[in-house]
Design an enzyme around this catalytic site. Structure first.
Site, PDB file in Angstrom:
ATOM      1  N   CYS A   1       4.946   9.784  -8.526  1.00  0.00           N
ATOM      2  CA  CYS A   1       4.619   9.317  -9.883  1.00  0.00           C
ATOM      3  C   CYS A   1       4.316  10.494 -10.808  1.00  0.00           C
ATOM      4  CB  CYS A   1       3.435   8.365  -9.825  1.00  0.00           C
ATOM      5  SG  CYS A   1       2.040   9.062  -8.945  1.00  0.00           S
TER       6      CYS A   1
ATOM      7  N   LYS B   1      -2.809  -4.445   0.995  1.00  0.00           N
ATOM      8  CA  LYS B   1      -1.395  -4.773   1.261  1.00  0.00           C
ATOM      9  C   LYS B   1      -0.536  -3.522   1.091  1.00  0.00           C
ATOM     10  CE  LYS B   1       2.131  -6.172  -1.091  1.00  0.00           C
ATOM     11  NZ  LYS B   1       3.186  -5.500  -0.304  1.00  0.00           N
TER      12      LYS B   1
END
Ligand code: NAD
Length: 447
Positions: A258, A149
């Site tokens: 990140c 996804k």
């Protein structure tokens, strides 16, 4: 889908429902036996063919990422190349998924590495291609089927990768990309009993929900979550190198990274000199049209995200900024904050935008204390010319990926992942495929 450079919609994508997610998981489950039992050399050949086609379509994928995510074209080409490299690297796995033979009395004891079955890979919007590849490549190589996804804002390149996989001959159901909402498609992947593992990359907040959901069925999960990494600069460092490298470590991908070293810690005796060197380096960051190969920093990926980042700046004491285009896109200039305290929100929380904050430290112990004063522990850098200090500080900083005199964090052949609330488990590197297997032990008596 919105082009972040122009703020214009350029295409639409239909999101899958919970029922369509169930159907995709069922199809993946049906495909699993055939994929698992394929001769290792045949699985390897298909992955290499997939890699070759990703390479052939590299420029097309990169152009699509520029439109969908606003990444500068040079970065987007690297990202497509990273998917190719990761596929090539793990294409060696099918033929090297070794078990062990363990000495025992009265027979033989062997272990097998067996794939898990259907794996759900849930991807964030900040690096849509590489992060998808870090999940699906080792999972497929170990003999699993994948339902992936992508994030709501950035599904286009993952959808194209699924078409390329089919063109390469990856059988139907083995690799499916399902665009959709987290609480619909993502949640169903977590809940569905036929999904044996979730590989999730995203925020720490959602990561905790994923882990709680997986716990219901003791489903395996790998979590790659947020970060608030420190860039620690000692007085003995090559200050010019440290100052010219620092902007890239935060403003790359517009700070939507990140691993961004968004907290800069500088030894107080060289703080003034460091700040003097930093300012022109920040103002030099070229922000503009991501399709221009000279551009270093594009827009933020969405209007909602820009608003979130702006929310941090509204409370902060901004020292100066670089420049950014006016206009309809989701622009924000590189931004520097100098007067922060360790309790400030901007110092503690992951801003995920082009914002860096600077604080001084007194000595090595103080630097380590400040670097570790965070719920996160993903990455970080240490600038020093003293090898002993580099080793001591590397051992003491609680983070999964450190670099000395560099900001490089990601190499597909080395392990990647976080300490503390930055995650659980490791991706990439030589052992990533093992995380998509069970180790079975079999004893055979010799009577
Ligand atoms: P996010 O957590 O909002 O979303 C990540 C993914 O989870 C998306 O696909 C989203 O649709 C899905 N999701 C949302 N709610 C869900 C639910 N209830 N169930 C299942 N899936 C759900 O994160 P984001 O804003 O897309 O990405 C930014 C975050 O990702 C930052 O915190 C960043 O640090 C982190 N990140 C971490 C790494 C790493 O490797 N450690 C790499 C890139 C990004």
């Amino acid at each position: 889908m919105i082009n972040p450079t122009t703020a214009e919609a350029f295409t639409t994508v239909e999101f899958a429902s919970a029922e369509e997610t169930d159907a995709a998981i069922e199809r993946a489950h049906q495909a699993f036996g055939g994929w698992r039992d394929l001769a290792p050399g045949d699985r390897a050949t298909l992955l290499r063919r997939f890699a070759r086609l990703v390479d052939d379509h590299g420029d097309e994928l990169a152009q699509l990422e520029v439109r969908n995510s606003g990444h500068p074209i040079g970065n987007a080409r690297w990202e497509a190349g990273n998917v190719r490299d990761v596929l090539n690297f793990y294409s060696a796995t099918p033929e090297r998924l070794f078990g062990r033979q363990i000495p025992v009395a009265g027979g033989i004891d062997v272990t097998f590495r067996e794939p898990l079955g259907v794996v759900g890979v849930i991807v964030p919007w900040n690096f849509p291609m590489p992060i998808a590849g870090w999940g699906f490549a080792p999972a497929l190589a170990a003999g699993n089927c994948v339902v992936l996804k992508p994030a709501e804002w950035t599904p286009l390149t993952a959808l194209r990768l699924a078409e390329i996989a089919a063109e390469a001959g990856i059988p139907d159901g083995v690799f499916t990309v399902l665009p959709g909402e987290g609480p619909v498609v993502g949640r169903r992947l977590v809940e569905h009993p036929l999904v044996r593992k979730i590989t999730f990359t995203g925020s720490t907040r959602v990561g905790k929900m994923i882990m709680a959901g997986c716990a219901e069925q003791l489903k395996r999960c790998t979590l790659e979550l947020g970060g608030k990494s420190a860039n620690v600069i000692f007085a003995d460092a090559d200050l010019e190198r440290a100052a010219t490298a620092a902007p890239g470590a935060v403003f790359d991908n517009s700070g939507q990274d990140c691993c961004a070293r968004s907290r800069i810690l500088v030894q107080s005796s060289v703080l003034d000199r460091f700040l003097e060197l930093l300012e022109p380096a920040v103002k030099d960051v070229r922000v503009g049209d991501p399709a221009d190969p000279e551009t270093i920093m594009g827009p933020l990926t969405s209007a909602q995200h820009r608003q979130r980042v702006q929310g941090y700046l509204d409370d902060a004491d901004v020292a100066y900024t670089g420049t950014a285009p006016d206009g309809p896109g989701f622009w924000m200039p590189p931004t520097v904050i100098i007067n922060t305290s360790p309790d400030d929100r901007i110092w503690r929380e992951e801003v995920f935008g082009p914002v860096l904050a600077v604080q001084p430290f007194t000595d090595e112990a103080d630097a380590i204390r400040l670097a570790n004063d965070s719920d996160y522990g993903l990455s970080g850098s240490i600038f020093t010319r003293d090898l002993g200090r580099a080793l001591r500080v590397s051992r003491s900083v609680q983070a999964g990926n450190l670099s000395v005199n560099s900001h490089s964090s990601v190499r597909y052949w080395t392990p990647f992942g976080g300490y503390k609330q930055s995650g659980l488990g490791r991706e990439l590197g030589p052992d990533a495929a093992d995380a998509y297997t069970e180790e079975k032990n079999v004893f055979i008596a010799d009577y």
